[in-house]
Design a protein around this motif. Structure first.
Motif, short mmCIF file in Angstrom:
data_model
loop_
_atom_site.label_atom_id
_atom_site.label_comp_id
_atom_site.label_asym_id
_atom_site.label_seq_id
_atom_site.Cartn_x
_atom_site.Cartn_y
_atom_site.Cartn_z
N GLU A 409 9.90 -29.89 29.62
CA GLU A 409 10.04 -30.28 31.02
C GLU A 409 10.83 -29.20 31.76
O GLU A 409 11.87 -28.76 31.28
CB GLU A 409 10.77 -31.63 31.12
CG GLU A 409 10.02 -32.79 30.49
CD GLU A 409 10.79 -34.09 30.61
OE1 GLU A 409 11.87 -34.07 31.24
OE2 GLU A 409 10.33 -35.10 30.06
N ILE A 410 10.34 -28.79 32.92
CA ILE A 410 11.01 -27.75 33.69
C ILE A 410 12.05 -28.39 34.60
O ILE A 410 11.74 -29.26 35.40
CB ILE A 410 9.99 -26.94 34.52
CG1 ILE A 410 8.97 -26.27 33.60
CG2 ILE A 410 10.71 -25.90 35.36
CD1 ILE A 410 7.89 -25.51 34.33
N ASN A 411 13.30 -27.95 34.44
CA ASN A 411 14.39 -28.41 35.29
C ASN A 411 14.70 -27.35 36.35
O ASN A 411 14.51 -26.15 36.11
CB ASN A 411 15.65 -28.67 34.46
CG ASN A 411 15.41 -29.66 33.34
OD1 ASN A 411 15.14 -30.82 33.58
ND2 ASN A 411 15.50 -29.19 32.09
N PRO A 412 15.19 -27.76 37.51
CA PRO A 412 15.52 -26.77 38.56
C PRO A 412 16.53 -25.73 38.09
O PRO A 412 16.52 -24.60 38.57
CB PRO A 412 16.09 -27.64 39.68
CG PRO A 412 15.52 -29.00 39.45
CD PRO A 412 15.39 -29.13 37.97
N ASN A 413 17.41 -26.13 37.14
CA ASN A 413 18.44 -25.20 36.67
C ASN A 413 18.01 -24.35 35.49
O ASN A 413 18.81 -23.55 34.98
CB ASN A 413 19.71 -25.98 36.28
CG ASN A 413 20.43 -26.55 37.49
OD1 ASN A 413 20.42 -25.96 38.56
ND2 ASN A 413 21.03 -27.71 37.31
N ASP A 414 16.78 -24.51 34.99
CA ASP A 414 16.33 -23.67 33.88
C ASP A 414 16.37 -22.21 34.30
O ASP A 414 16.09 -21.86 35.46
CB ASP A 414 14.89 -24.04 33.49
CG ASP A 414 14.82 -25.38 32.76
OD1 ASP A 414 15.87 -26.02 32.59
OD2 ASP A 414 13.70 -25.78 32.38
N TRP A 415 16.71 -21.34 33.35
CA TRP A 415 16.83 -19.93 33.70
C TRP A 415 16.45 -19.05 32.52
O TRP A 415 16.44 -19.48 31.38
CB TRP A 415 18.23 -19.60 34.18
CG TRP A 415 19.35 -19.97 33.23
CD1 TRP A 415 19.86 -21.20 33.01
CD2 TRP A 415 20.09 -19.08 32.38
NE1 TRP A 415 20.88 -21.16 32.08
CE2 TRP A 415 21.04 -19.87 31.68
CE3 TRP A 415 20.05 -17.71 32.14
CZ2 TRP A 415 21.94 -19.31 30.76
CZ3 TRP A 415 20.95 -17.16 31.23
CH2 TRP A 415 21.88 -17.95 30.56
#
Length: 549
Positions: A409-415
């Motif tokens: 799942e892609i989270n807004p804070n993924d980096w």
């Protein structure tokens, strides 16, 4: 097939002193007489009373203390990676892992609880690091509880306060005790306390220790406060401790092996553990003790260090391999540099049978159902596309492409961070970009199918030195929890004025990591301030070779 990870624990109250002795034997490193001895999968080092400067907390938090620098130099040279560490004034917890396990570390989180001055001051309290490894949850706690023999009630209260207030963001493991495995180490400060009717003086206790045969301390341990409160259920009743077969570790005259008779000799320094054995169907978790002892020849403190090793049972039906730099030769400014490395793995996901595990920590099991015991366990992975050209410092087209497995799942804070190819610390990123920069469709945001995304970095991207680097993908649902989902093959960055050229003119330098060399590695350490919060970003601007007392 079942598998085990070996954990090596150290707890030591260093009494504000600097490392004055070689620490290799503390870590049980192979010697010239036993060069083939394998190393643990994880080192967990808990220190208490690391020297701090109340008048200058900011500088203390920005610069690496001498203990951390020493452990980093020893362990990182052996290929260990700093997974996480945290400091609360003089209480410090350092967690190192072998490189092959990094990509399997999920939901890493550090927390702290202050118990000094009624919870206002961090001279006493606990720090912890928790993570998931191969589908099991592990919680590591280091504490320093209230001192003095007569303050037993305060130590009991410290424990219950830590259990109550120490919380994590994952619902299923929001409390220390909810984890599959919990290891609690530290200066617990429980003393030897004899009833008034049979009270012994420190001198009499020392005399009694001289009569002990075959490391059987039962006659003295029956007066140990910690064992008493475990038995009564007042504190630590959820935990077990291996049999103590070493003498009291406190209190000594510094620089000697002689007890300081101003205090009763006591087992203040302990390592406890807890296992939820039947947390999953068709598998029984366990922690198998390898050793539990003190190391008496260290004399820089009034405490002796205590160490323990455990094999913990984990599930690894799949092993996510970390690509590594191969041995190679490169030419830089006409100078030939020979670099060391380890053969790279071609697949990001492969059966554990093909993984580079040692014979000592892999155990065969005829019950194949254990391989599927963790029904809710999935291997979330991100696979980076190979870099097919040399990048140049200042390139505007500095980008990476990666494919996310269906369960990510892609989270807004993924980096995604750029690291040295042979990085030593998960906080040692050189540059990073959030996935929020990518224009993702609603379809790509939804899990259930593989998705390929491209992320571009700004011109220069913070990479200013020719060498070999990696991308690492971090899933980060919030600012406190993160997981490593993918690590790229090493790729080359060169200067346009003085590019790296392969010795063999028939082999292009950009073909693969097989032509990669070991780069000059950034060695900035993790730093944490005195409330337990990381300040790694600030510390990156300072030299890690500087230290302040």
């Amino acid at each position: 097939m079942s598998n085990f990870c070996r954990f090596y624990f150290v707890t030591w109250n260093v009494a504000t002193k600097s490392p004055g002795q070689d620490l290799n034997s503390l870590l049980d490193f192979p010697s010239q007489f036993n060069k083939n001895k394998s190393l643990p999968d994880f080192y967990v080092i808990g220190l208490q009373e690391v020297k701090s400067q109340p008048q200058n907390m900011l500088m203390d938090s920005l610069f690496t203390d001498q203990w951390t620098s020493m452990f980093n130099k020893i362990l990182c040279r052996q290929g260990f990676i700093v997974a996480k560490n945290i400091r609360l004034q003089g209480i410090m917890l350092l967690v190192y892992t072998q490189m092959k396990h990094v990509i399997n570390l999920r939901d890493i989180e550090a927390q702290y609880t202050k118990t000094g001055l009624g919870g206002l001051w961090g001279n006493k309290g606990a720090v912890s690091v928790r993570f998931n490894i191969y589908g099991c949850s592990v919680c590591l706690v280091n504490c320093h509880l209230t001192a003095h023999e007569h303050l037993l009630a305060d130590r009991i209260n410290d424990y219950n306060t830590i259990i109550k207030e120490h919380g994590y963001h994952l619902t299923e493991t929001s409390n220390i005790l909810y984890h599959d495995y919990v290891f609690w180490i530290g200066d617990l400060n429980f003393r030897t306390h004899h009833p008034v009717t049979s009270s012994l003086s420190p001198e009499e206790i020392v005399d009694a220790l001289q009569t002990v045969e075959k490391d059987k301390y039962t006659s003295i341990l029956k007066y140990d406060q910690l064992l008493a409160v475990i038995d009564s259920g007042e504190a630590f009743s959820e935990f077990m401790e291996p049999e103590i077969r070493f003498p009291p570790t406190y209190k000594f005259h510094m620089g000697t092996d002689d007890y300081d008779l101003k205090r009763k000799p006591s087992w203040t320094d302990r390592i406890l553990y807890k296992v939820i054995a039947n947390n999953y169907e068709n598998i029984t978790l366990r922690a198998d003790l390898i050793s539990y002892h003190h190391i008496p020849h260290y004399t820089v403190s009034d405490h002796k260090p205590v160490v323990a090793q455990f094999n913990i049972k984990i599930r690894t039906s799949y092993y996510v391999a970390v690509p590594k730099v191969k041995k190679a030769q490169i030419r830089m400014r006409s100078a030939v540099i020979d670099t060391e490395g380890i053969a790279s793995a071609s697949a990001m996901v492969e059966p554990i049978a093909a993984a580079c595990a040692t014979e000592e920590n892999v155990v065969s099991d005829s019950n194949e159902s254990e391989a599927e015991a963790f029904s809710n366990f999935t291997v979330k992975t991100v696979e980076f596309a190979p870099i097919v050209r040399i990048w140049y410092i200042g390139d505007a087209d500095f980008r990476t492409e990666c494919t996310l497995s269906p369960d990510v799942e892609i989270n807004p804070n993924d980096w995604i961070g750029i690291y040295d190819a042979n990085f030593h610390n998960l906080d040692d990123y050189i540059a990073y970009e959030y996935l929020a920069k990518v224009n993702l469709t609603q379809e790509s945001l939804e899990s259930g199918q593989p998705r390929t995304i491209t992320l571009s970095f700004p011109v220069g991207s913070g990479v200013r030195t020719p060498g070999f680097y990696r991308f690492i993908y971090f899933s980060q649902p919030n600012n406190d929890v993160r997981s490593v989902l993918g690590i790229s093959e090493p790729f080359e960055v060169s200067s346009k004025e003085d590019s790296l050229v392969a010795i063999d003119p028939c082999v292009e330098a950009s073909t693969s990591a097989g032509g990669a060399s070991k780069p000059s590695t950034a060695t900035t350490d993790i730093f944490t301030d005195f409330t337990g919060l990381d300040v790694a970003k600030l510390s990156r601007h300072f030299s890690n070779d500087l230290s302040f007392d």
